[in-house]
Write a protein that holds these residues in place. Structure first.
Motif, PDB file in Angstrom:
ATOM      1  N   ASN A 151      -8.779  14.354 -27.482  1.00  0.00           N
ATOM      2  CA  ASN A 151      -7.459  14.225 -26.853  1.00  0.00           C
ATOM      3  C   ASN A 151      -6.351  14.779 -27.748  1.00  0.00           C
ATOM      4  N   ARG A 152      -6.675  15.823 -28.493  1.00  0.00           N
ATOM      5  CA  ARG A 152      -5.632  16.524 -29.245  1.00  0.00           C
ATOM      6  C   ARG A 152      -4.971  17.488 -28.252  1.00  0.00           C
ATOM      7  N   ARG A 153      -3.646  17.613 -28.280  1.00  0.00           N
ATOM      8  CA  ARG A 153      -2.932  18.360 -27.245  1.00  0.00           C
ATOM      9  C   ARG A 153      -2.699  19.832 -27.624  1.00  0.00           C
ATOM     10  N   GLY A 174       4.302   4.281 -35.930  1.00  0.00           N
ATOM     11  CA  GLY A 174       3.580   4.242 -34.660  1.00  0.00           C
ATOM     12  C   GLY A 174       3.246   5.635 -34.166  1.00  0.00           C
ATOM     13  N   CYS A 175       2.528   5.682 -33.053  1.00  0.00           N
ATOM     14  CA  CYS A 175       2.127   6.976 -32.528  1.00  0.00           C
ATOM     15  C   CYS A 175       1.891   6.873 -31.020  1.00  0.00           C
ATOM     16  N   ASN A 176       2.298   7.917 -30.300  1.00  0.00           N
ATOM     17  CA  ASN A 176       2.115   7.926 -28.843  1.00  0.00           C
ATOM     18  C   ASN A 176       0.939   8.792 -28.417  1.00  0.00           C
ATOM     19  N   ASN A 177       0.196   9.330 -29.370  1.00  0.00           N
ATOM     20  CA  ASN A 177      -0.762  10.382 -29.022  1.00  0.00           C
ATOM     21  C   ASN A 177      -2.132   9.916 -28.517  1.00  0.00           C
ATOM     22  N   PHE A 178      -2.581   8.780 -28.955  1.00  0.00           N
ATOM     23  CA  PHE A 178      -3.877   8.245 -28.505  1.00  0.00           C
ATOM     24  C   PHE A 178      -5.020   9.252 -28.639  1.00  0.00           C
ATOM     25  N   CYS A 179      -5.196   9.786 -29.820  1.00  0.00           N
ATOM     26  CA  CYS A 179      -6.403  10.577 -30.080  1.00  0.00           C
ATOM     27  C   CYS A 179      -7.587   9.610 -29.904  1.00  0.00           C
ATOM     28  N   THR A 180      -8.668  10.106 -29.333  1.00  0.00           N
ATOM     29  CA  THR A 180      -9.702   9.162 -28.892  1.00  0.00           C
ATOM     30  C   THR A 180     -10.433   8.456 -30.037  1.00  0.00           C
ATOM     31  N   TYR A 181     -10.317   9.004 -31.262  1.00  0.00           N
ATOM     32  CA  TYR A 181     -11.021   8.409 -32.408  1.00  0.00           C
ATOM     33  C   TYR A 181     -10.134   7.468 -33.205  1.00  0.00           C
ATOM     34  N   CYS A 182      -8.832   7.391 -32.871  1.00  0.00           N
ATOM     35  CA  CYS A 182      -7.870   6.803 -33.807  1.00  0.00           C
ATOM     36  C   CYS A 182      -7.367   5.439 -33.354  1.00  0.00           C
ATOM     37  N   ILE A 183      -7.241   4.581 -34.328  1.00  0.00           N
ATOM     38  CA  ILE A 183      -6.860   3.199 -34.033  1.00  0.00           C
ATOM     39  C   ILE A 183      -5.358   2.963 -34.201  1.00  0.00           C
TER      40      ILE A 183
HETATM   41  S1  SF4 Z   1      -4.750  10.765 -35.263  1.00  0.00           S
HETATM   42 FE1  SF4 Z   1      -3.716  10.984 -33.275  1.00  0.00          FE
HETATM   43  S2  SF4 Z   1      -3.380   8.882 -32.525  1.00  0.00           S
HETATM   44 FE2  SF4 Z   1      -3.874   8.765 -34.716  1.00  0.00          FE
HETATM   45  S3  SF4 Z   1      -1.889   8.735 -35.765  1.00  0.00           S
HETATM   46 FE3  SF4 Z   1      -2.571  10.874 -35.712  1.00  0.00          FE
HETATM   47  S4  SF4 Z   1      -1.680  11.741 -33.859  1.00  0.00           S
HETATM   48 FE4  SF4 Z   1      -1.546   9.479 -33.676  1.00  0.00          FE
END
Ligand code: SF4
Length: 431
Positions: free
Chosen positions: A262-264, A141-150
């Motif tokens: 939305n990359r930090r 899983g991932c908490n980042n929510f990059c705007t392009y990523c599902i």
């Molecule tokens: S691209 Fe962003 S949202 Fe997608 S898995 Fe990588 S860090 Fe998470």
């Protein structure tokens, strides 16, 4: 991650006397594990289901299932798109499979999609591909929510696996003869953040794995730039068993695009991380690879050229590249008015690939004269002179070819690098 899920699924199915077959027409159960990172992979999954429907017409006893990211998103809709499907289960339902199999065997149609993950079940074996490489997930899983990523929508929020379960799995892999263990996670450096124990970190996990006796090495993918800690970099340097290899996707070299993604982090921060890693491993033996997207919505030509200059400035050793692929349910997927023309995206991707090629050649050049420890993975015999050419992978993830004895397959040996092509190195055996 999908490969690792498939290995776990195969292990569970083997407890029900299912055996793998290469011929789908012979199967009692056809199961497709899907990826939805690009539209093309999702489309391929549905066309496979269509093909399998024909087998079911010939043998109505065949059960058809779909799991993975496409299943997680499409849920019951899959039954509407393909009436032959018996089972749909999501990325967080894998350990429910034994129950689901019993249900479909008794004739039920099941859609099992949960938002919370089913607890890991270590009672089942894992059936891994016959190779020297074992893939061990440590966080999902991932908490980042990059705007392009599902991924956050298909795999959910970050969930770290139990520390001891991972150590036991790695020990089993080493005992089974696997030589290269890859720790997997969408954001592997986040390992442990959700476990409420400050000592459970990727750095400490690597330290513990390095204590396991045996002839093996370990690497980890994928890192999020600003989650790479000083302690992680230190841990990598503490053992020869840990590959000096960091895969750190940058995605764009332009700050405005990074913000839109939305990359930090910004370009400067990315550069500082790369610098810190290179300064720690001074003799150039460290490899840093990346991922880049060409043609993100709204990307101007100048912004795209910032990506090219970043590859050069940070001397990235290799990058995975892709043209932006809009994914439904993501934020950027809704920015239709900013979508870049397909032709321009293709042109940018080509330019990006050429830049990547140039970077790889420069990186290969740095290996000349160096002695690299490689894992011999296979061989080929030259048809004309009968010589055996071994193919291997170095700690820095580069492919190395050299002449040697085929009995070396599966061993670690030292090879001096004498020449290179774009995608591989050539050398001579040193020991
Ligand atoms: S691209 Fe962003 S949202 Fe997608 S898995 Fe990588 S860090 Fe998470």
């Amino acid at each position: 991650m999908n490969k690792s899920d498939s290995e776990r699924i195969l292990g569970m199915l083997s407890h029900f006397d299912y055996q793998q077959t290469e011929n789908p027409q012979e199967a009692n159960l056809l199961l497709i594990n899907t990826c939805s990172i690009r539209q093309l992979s999702a489309d391929k999954a549905f066309s496979t289901l269509g093909r399998w429907g024909k087998y079911k017409k010939l043998n109505p006893e065949i059960k058809i299932g779909i799991c993975g990211c496409v299943a997680q998103i499409e849920k019951e809709n899959i039954f509407k798109r393909n009436k032959n499907v018996d089972l749909v289960f999501g990325t967080r339902n894998i350990y429910e499979l034994p129950d689901l199999i019993k249900k479909i065997e008794s004739g039920e149609k099941i859609c099992a999609i949960k938002d919370n993950a089913i607890k890991e079940n270590t009672d089942f074996c894992i059936i891994r591909d016959k190779s020297f490489n074992a893939w061990v997930p440590i966080i999902e899983g991932c908490n980042n929510f990059c705007t392009y990523c599902i991924v956050p929508y298909t795999r959910g929020r970050e969930r770290s696996r139990d520390f001891n379960n991972i150590i036991n799995e790695v020990k089993t892999c080493v005992n089974q003869g696997f030589k290269e263990i890859t720790l997997l996670g969408q954001n592997v450096d986040s390992y442990g953040k959700d476990l409420n124990d400050k000592n459970i970190t990727l750095a400490n996990l690597l330290r513990e794995i390095a204590k396991i006796e045996g002839d093996f090495r370990v690497r980890f993918v994928t890192s999020y730039p600003t989650d790479i800690t000083d302690d992680l970099i230190k841990a990598v340097g503490e053992s020869d068993k840990i590959c000096k290899y960091f895969h750190i996707p940058m995605q764009s070299g332009n700050d405005e695009i990074l913000k839109a993604m939305n990359r930090r982090y910004n370009r400067r921060q990315y550069g500082e991380i790369v610098k810190k890693i290179r300064e720690t491993f001074k003799d150039n033996c460290v490899t840093i690879t990346s991922d880049f997207i060409a043609g993100f919505p709204g990307e101007t030509n100048e912004q795209f050229y910032d990506t090219l200059s970043a590859i050069e400035e940070f001397k990235l050793d290799y990058s995975n590249t892709a043209a932006y692929s809009p994914r439904e349910n993501t934020i950027a997927g809704k920015w239709i008015d900013k979508f870049i023309d397909e032709k321009i995206k293709k042109e940018r991707l080509k330019i990006l690939n050429d830049k990547n090629k140039e970077a790889v050649i420069n990186s290969n050049k740095k290996c000349l004269g160096k002695i690299l420890k490689v894992l011999v993975e296979g061989f080929k015999q030259n048809e004309e002179n009968g010589k055996i050419i071994l193919n291997s992978r170095a700690e820095n993830n580069k492919i190395v070819h050299f002449e040697g004895d085929k009995n070396l397959v599966g061993s670690f040996v030292d090879v001096k690098i004498n020449s290179y092509s774009t995608w591989c190195l050539f050398g001579e055996l040193m020991n």
